[in-house]
Design a protein around this motif. Structure first.
Motif, PDB file in Angstrom:
ATOM      1  N   VAL A 163       0.835  -1.205   0.000  1.00  0.00           N
ATOM      2  CA  VAL A 163       0.000   0.000   0.000  1.00  0.00           C
ATOM      3  C   VAL A 163       0.868   1.253   0.000  1.00  0.00           C
ATOM      4  O   VAL A 163       0.582   2.225  -0.713  1.00  0.00           O
ATOM      5  CB  VAL A 163      -0.951  -0.001   1.218  1.00  0.00           C
ATOM      6  N   PHE A 164       1.935   1.242   0.781  1.00  0.00           N
ATOM      7  CA  PHE A 164       2.858   2.378   0.832  1.00  0.00           C
ATOM      8  C   PHE A 164       3.474   2.642  -0.540  1.00  0.00           C
ATOM      9  O   PHE A 164       3.513   3.789  -1.011  1.00  0.00           O
ATOM     10  CB  PHE A 164       3.962   2.096   1.861  1.00  0.00           C
ATOM     11  N   VAL A 165       3.955   1.587  -1.201  1.00  0.00           N
ATOM     12  CA  VAL A 165       4.606   1.733  -2.502  1.00  0.00           C
ATOM     13  C   VAL A 165       3.615   2.235  -3.552  1.00  0.00           C
ATOM     14  O   VAL A 165       3.945   3.106  -4.375  1.00  0.00           O
ATOM     15  CB  VAL A 165       5.240   0.395  -2.950  1.00  0.00           C
ATOM     16  N   VAL A 166       2.389   1.715  -3.530  1.00  0.00           N
ATOM     17  CA  VAL A 166       1.371   2.169  -4.479  1.00  0.00           C
ATOM     18  C   VAL A 166       1.084   3.653  -4.270  1.00  0.00           C
ATOM     19  O   VAL A 166       1.062   4.446  -5.228  1.00  0.00           O
ATOM     20  CB  VAL A 166       0.074   1.348  -4.332  1.00  0.00           C
ATOM     21  N   THR A 167       0.874   4.053  -3.012  1.00  0.00           N
ATOM     22  CA  THR A 167       0.551   5.454  -2.709  1.00  0.00           C
ATOM     23  C   THR A 167       1.687   6.388  -3.101  1.00  0.00           C
ATOM     24  O   THR A 167       1.479   7.378  -3.818  1.00  0.00           O
ATOM     25  CB  THR A 167       0.258   5.618  -1.210  1.00  0.00           C
ATOM     26  N   LEU A 168       2.897   6.074  -2.638  1.00  0.00           N
ATOM     27  CA  LEU A 168       4.046   6.923  -2.934  1.00  0.00           C
ATOM     28  C   LEU A 168       4.362   6.917  -4.426  1.00  0.00           C
ATOM     29  O   LEU A 168       4.679   7.965  -5.005  1.00  0.00           O
ATOM     30  CB  LEU A 168       5.264   6.455  -2.128  1.00  0.00           C
ATOM     31  N   GLY A 169       4.255   5.751  -5.048  1.00  0.00           N
ATOM     32  CA  GLY A 169       4.557   5.653  -6.470  1.00  0.00           C
ATOM     33  C   GLY A 169       3.634   6.506  -7.323  1.00  0.00           C
ATOM     34  O   GLY A 169       4.083   7.231  -8.222  1.00  0.00           O
ATOM     35  N   VAL A 170       2.337   6.458  -7.029  1.00  0.00           N
ATOM     36  CA  VAL A 170       1.376   7.273  -7.780  1.00  0.00           C
ATOM     37  C   VAL A 170       1.639   8.759  -7.528  1.00  0.00           C
ATOM     38  O   VAL A 170       1.579   9.578  -8.459  1.00  0.00           O
ATOM     39  CB  VAL A 170      -0.070   6.903  -7.395  1.00  0.00           C
ATOM     40  N   ALA A 171       1.945   9.132  -6.274  1.00  0.00           N
ATOM     41  CA  ALA A 171       2.217  10.539  -5.956  1.00  0.00           C
ATOM     42  C   ALA A 171       3.465  11.044  -6.671  1.00  0.00           C
ATOM     43  O   ALA A 171       3.470  12.144  -7.244  1.00  0.00           O
ATOM     44  CB  ALA A 171       2.375  10.708  -4.444  1.00  0.00           C
ATOM     45  N   PHE A 181      -5.651  18.671 -16.084  1.00  0.00           N
ATOM     46  CA  PHE A 181      -6.402  18.607 -14.834  1.00  0.00           C
ATOM     47  C   PHE A 181      -5.748  17.670 -13.812  1.00  0.00           C
ATOM     48  O   PHE A 181      -5.654  17.983 -12.623  1.00  0.00           O
ATOM     49  CB  PHE A 181      -7.834  18.155 -15.119  1.00  0.00           C
ATOM     50  N   LEU A 182      -5.293  16.519 -14.280  1.00  0.00           N
ATOM     51  CA  LEU A 182      -4.701  15.533 -13.363  1.00  0.00           C
ATOM     52  C   LEU A 182      -3.408  16.052 -12.732  1.00  0.00           C
ATOM     53  O   LEU A 182      -3.025  15.609 -11.644  1.00  0.00           O
ATOM     54  CB  LEU A 182      -4.424  14.222 -14.107  1.00  0.00           C
ATOM     55  N   ALA A 183      -2.750  17.003 -13.403  1.00  0.00           N
ATOM     56  CA  ALA A 183      -1.463  17.502 -12.911  1.00  0.00           C
ATOM     57  C   ALA A 183      -1.590  18.266 -11.606  1.00  0.00           C
ATOM     58  O   ALA A 183      -0.598  18.438 -10.892  1.00  0.00           O
ATOM     59  CB  ALA A 183      -0.813  18.391 -13.969  1.00  0.00           C
ATOM     60  N   VAL A 184      -2.802  18.750 -11.285  1.00  0.00           N
ATOM     61  CA  VAL A 184      -2.968  19.533 -10.058  1.00  0.00           C
ATOM     62  C   VAL A 184      -3.575  18.716  -8.912  1.00  0.00           C
ATOM     63  O   VAL A 184      -3.751  19.231  -7.810  1.00  0.00           O
ATOM     64  CB  VAL A 184      -3.829  20.797 -10.312  1.00  0.00           C
ATOM     65  N   ILE A 185      -3.916  17.446  -9.171  1.00  0.00           N
ATOM     66  CA  ILE A 185      -4.465  16.631  -8.082  1.00  0.00           C
ATOM     67  C   ILE A 185      -3.719  15.301  -7.925  1.00  0.00           C
ATOM     68  O   ILE A 185      -4.339  14.268  -7.657  1.00  0.00           O
ATOM     69  CB  ILE A 185      -5.974  16.376  -8.274  1.00  0.00           C
ATOM     70  N   PRO A 186      -2.393  15.279  -8.051  1.00  0.00           N
ATOM     71  CA  PRO A 186      -1.682  14.004  -7.920  1.00  0.00           C
ATOM     72  C   PRO A 186      -1.767  13.419  -6.511  1.00  0.00           C
ATOM     73  O   PRO A 186      -1.775  12.194  -6.344  1.00  0.00           O
ATOM     74  CB  PRO A 186      -0.236  14.363  -8.284  1.00  0.00           C
ATOM     75  N   ILE A 187      -1.844  14.274  -5.499  1.00  0.00           N
ATOM     76  CA  ILE A 187      -1.923  13.784  -4.120  1.00  0.00           C
ATOM     77  C   ILE A 187      -3.268  13.103  -3.874  1.00  0.00           C
ATOM     78  O   ILE A 187      -3.329  12.027  -3.267  1.00  0.00           O
ATOM     79  CB  ILE A 187      -1.725  14.947  -3.128  1.00  0.00           C
ATOM     80  N   LEU A 188      -4.350  13.724  -4.350  1.00  0.00           N
ATOM     81  CA  LEU A 188      -5.678  13.123  -4.202  1.00  0.00           C
ATOM     82  C   LEU A 188      -5.745  11.781  -4.925  1.00  0.00           C
ATOM     83  O   LEU A 188      -6.275  10.795  -4.379  1.00  0.00           O
ATOM     84  CB  LEU A 188      -6.742  14.081  -4.743  1.00  0.00           C
ATOM     85  N   ILE A 189      -5.222  11.728  -6.143  1.00  0.00           N
ATOM     86  CA  ILE A 189      -5.226  10.471  -6.904  1.00  0.00           C
ATOM     87  C   ILE A 189      -4.413   9.409  -6.177  1.00  0.00           C
ATOM     88  O   ILE A 189      -4.796   8.231  -6.128  1.00  0.00           O
ATOM     89  CB  ILE A 189      -4.669  10.710  -8.321  1.00  0.00           C
ATOM     90  N   ALA A 190      -3.290   9.816  -5.589  1.00  0.00           N
ATOM     91  CA  ALA A 190      -2.450   8.869  -4.842  1.00  0.00           C
ATOM     92  C   ALA A 190      -3.183   8.328  -3.619  1.00  0.00           C
ATOM     93  O   ALA A 190      -3.083   7.137  -3.297  1.00  0.00           O
ATOM     94  CB  ALA A 190      -1.148   9.544  -4.426  1.00  0.00           C
ATOM     95  N   VAL A 191      -3.931   9.197  -2.925  1.00  0.00           N
ATOM     96  CA  VAL A 191      -4.707   8.752  -1.761  1.00  0.00           C
ATOM     97  C   VAL A 191      -5.761   7.732  -2.185  1.00  0.00           C
ATOM     98  O   VAL A 191      -5.938   6.691  -1.537  1.00  0.00           O
ATOM     99  CB  VAL A 191      -5.379   9.953  -1.062  1.00  0.00           C
ATOM    100  N   VAL A 192      -6.459   8.030  -3.270  1.00  0.00           N
ATOM    101  CA  VAL A 192      -7.490   7.108  -3.767  1.00  0.00           C
ATOM    102  C   VAL A 192      -6.870   5.777  -4.180  1.00  0.00           C
ATOM    103  O   VAL A 192      -7.369   4.688  -3.832  1.00  0.00           O
ATOM    104  CB  VAL A 192      -8.250   7.738  -4.947  1.00  0.00           C
ATOM    105  N   ALA A 193      -5.748   5.842  -4.913  1.00  0.00           N
ATOM    106  CA  ALA A 193      -5.079   4.615  -5.351  1.00  0.00           C
ATOM    107  C   ALA A 193      -4.598   3.793  -4.153  1.00  0.00           C
ATOM    108  O   ALA A 193      -4.760   2.560  -4.118  1.00  0.00           O
ATOM    109  CB  ALA A 193      -3.903   4.967  -6.259  1.00  0.00           C
ATOM    110  N   GLY A 194      -4.018   4.477  -3.163  1.00  0.00           N
ATOM    111  CA  GLY A 194      -3.556   3.783  -1.970  1.00  0.00           C
ATOM    112  C   GLY A 194      -4.697   3.179  -1.173  1.00  0.00           C
ATOM    113  O   GLY A 194      -4.578   2.067  -0.635  1.00  0.00           O
ATOM    114  N   TYR A 195      -5.824   3.901  -1.124  1.00  0.00           N
ATOM    115  CA  TYR A 195      -6.994   3.404  -0.382  1.00  0.00           C
ATOM    116  C   TYR A 195      -7.569   2.155  -1.050  1.00  0.00           C
ATOM    117  O   TYR A 195      -7.926   1.182  -0.371  1.00  0.00           O
ATOM    118  CB  TYR A 195      -8.047   4.504  -0.308  1.00  0.00           C
ATOM    119  N   VAL A 196      -7.632   2.166  -2.382  1.00  0.00           N
ATOM    120  CA  VAL A 196      -8.103   0.985  -3.123  1.00  0.00           C
ATOM    121  C   VAL A 196      -7.165  -0.197  -2.876  1.00  0.00           C
ATOM    122  O   VAL A 196      -7.610  -1.336  -2.663  1.00  0.00           O
ATOM    123  CB  VAL A 196      -8.198   1.296  -4.635  1.00  0.00           C
ATOM    124  N   ALA A 197      -5.854   0.070  -2.888  1.00  0.00           N
ATOM    125  CA  ALA A 197      -4.880  -0.989  -2.621  1.00  0.00           C
ATOM    126  C   ALA A 197      -5.039  -1.536  -1.202  1.00  0.00           C
ATOM    127  O   ALA A 197      -4.924  -2.747  -0.968  1.00  0.00           O
ATOM    128  CB  ALA A 197      -3.461  -0.462  -2.829  1.00  0.00           C
TER     129      ALA A 197
END
Length: 422
Positions: A163-171, A181-197
């Motif tokens: 989960v850590f690697v997925v979250t940090l990797g996406v961020a 649009f995605l360039a300004v919300i990388p942290i939010l996307i990383a949180v969502v990806a990490g939460y799914v993982a």
């Protein structure tokens, strides 16, 4: 708007962009902010309420010119725990109120005498490493939150690592590769990806969410005052003032504006400390400007105060919606740790940037000594106790830096240093 790389402090943000950007800031602060009420044994709903209210108050008092999110302060944990153990939480609240009011008086002193003294007591050679330490000394906390630091004889859980690697990797790669649009919300996307993982790894339990009521009022309780409790907590004013100045300096560097001059350090100090006083009065924990949210701005280049205000409003709403508040609390440590890993590093890099931008001349002995001593003091683990308050890390290094800078300043005035040697 979507094509621009920077959204400045006073710029408006379209609603379709405002909501995800605000969520991003709320998720960034959440893990650390709710940890304080857990440690002190109070319901986090009142903290979410006061974080939102305090942030809106801060924005109002700084005239919408200082982007900062106010979350729970860790500086009070040591002395507050002593007071709670002896007298109860209500008397710790009284100490919070007094510290906040003293901070408001300090804001008035800064208003009368200005901020020129900051360049004397913390020149660039000292301020750079102090700011860097804000992020660097928290690196261990991020790793611990992620479950990557365990006790002797214990094994690191593979699920936490995934989960850590997925979250940090996406961020990390999202910050580099995402566009528009995605360039300004990388942290939010990383949180969502990490939460799914985390859900896939079985680290999320929704039973508490199912049992929580749809709507619930935060628990308010009035402060009680005792002189002994106040004296135990009062020295924390040294810690939070140093922390506040450091945060304002690093935010100034990130947004490209001198926030110590406009809206002024006196206004930001007033907003920060008045929020702490109100928090203590109604049953919450002290507040402070948050490094996690400074890190989000550094990564996304979105500095709009309207985004911060949106996050504050979301936090206020979450405090009254029982299921939403509980759902946010299910975000596991590896997700929060993965995000913090990057954000704390960005703050550290901002401190190095201060040295570069100021073109600090390390051929001068005093500059080299200031930076060297501050880094060693901050990272060595040295601690000094003043009553029930422990000075260490960034705070102790800033005190040491101030003392050395003042000594060097007077030696310079007398032309006694070898920097004047022909």
């Amino acid at each position: 708007m979507k094509e621009r790389k920077i959204i400045q402090v006073d710029e408006k943000v379209p609603l379709g962009l405002l909501v995800p950007l605000s969520l991003q800031h709320m998720f960034a602060m959440f893990g650390a902010s709710v940890l304080v009420p857990f440690v002190l044994g109070i319901n986090p709903a009142i903290v979410l309420f006061m974080n939102g209210l305090g942030t809106l108050l801060f924005i109002f008092l700084t005239k919408g010119k200082a982007p900062a999110y106010l979350g729970s302060s860790f500086a009070f944990l040591g002395p507050a725990a002593i007071v709670i153990d002896k007298m109860g939480y209500e008397y710790a609240q009284g100490g919070f109120v007094v510290v906040g009011l003293v901070g408001c008086v300090l804001a008035f002193v800064v208003y009368k005498f200005g901020t020129a003294w900051i360049d004397v007591v913390l020149p660039a050679a000292a301020m750079g490493p102090v700011v860097a330490l804000i992020g660097l000394e928290l690196a261990g906390t991020a790793a611990s939150t992620a479950g990557l630091i365990v006790g002797e004889g214990e094994a690191i859980d593979t699920k936490n690592v995934i989960v850590f690697v997925v979250t940090l990797g996406v961020a990390v790669f999202g910050s580099v590769l995402f566009r528009k649009f995605l360039a300004v919300i990388p942290i939010l996307i990383a949180v969502v990806a990490g939460y799914v993982a985390a859900i896939a790894c079985g680290l999320v339990d929704f039973s508490a969410v199912a049992a929580a009521p749809l709507f619930a009022l935060p628990k308010f309780q009035m402060a009680k005052f005792d002189l002994d409790a106040i004296l135990i907590i009062l020295p924390v004013i040294l810690v939070i003032t140093s922390e506040h100045i450091g945060h304002q300096v690093v935010t100034s560097k990130i947004v490209g504006r001198d926030l110590l001059k406009d809206p002024g350090l006196h206004r930001s100090l007033l907003g920060d400390n008045l929020s702490t006083a109100i928090s203590g009065l109604i049953g919450s924990v002290p507040t402070t400007t948050y490094g996690e949210n400074i890190g989000v701005m550094a990564v996304t280049k979105v500095y709009s105060v309207r985004v911060i205000a949106g996050a504050a409003i979301l936090s206020l709403c979450a405090s009254f919606i029982g299921k939403l508040s509980m759902l946010i609390q299910t975000i596991p440590g590896p997700v929060i740790g993965g995000i913090s890993f990057l954000l704390y590093g960005m703050i550290g890099a901002s401190g190095i940037r201060i040295l570069v931008d100021a073109k600090v001349d390390y051929a001068k002995s005093q500059n080299l000594i200031l930076t060297s001593v501050i880094f060693v003091v901050g990272l060595s683990g040295i601690a000094i106790s003043l009553g029930n308050v422990e000075l260490k890390g960034m705070v102790l290094s800033s005190v040491v830096g101030m003392v050395l800078s003042l000594i060097f300043h007077f030696l310079d005035k007398a032309k006694l240093t070898n920097d004047y040697e022909e």
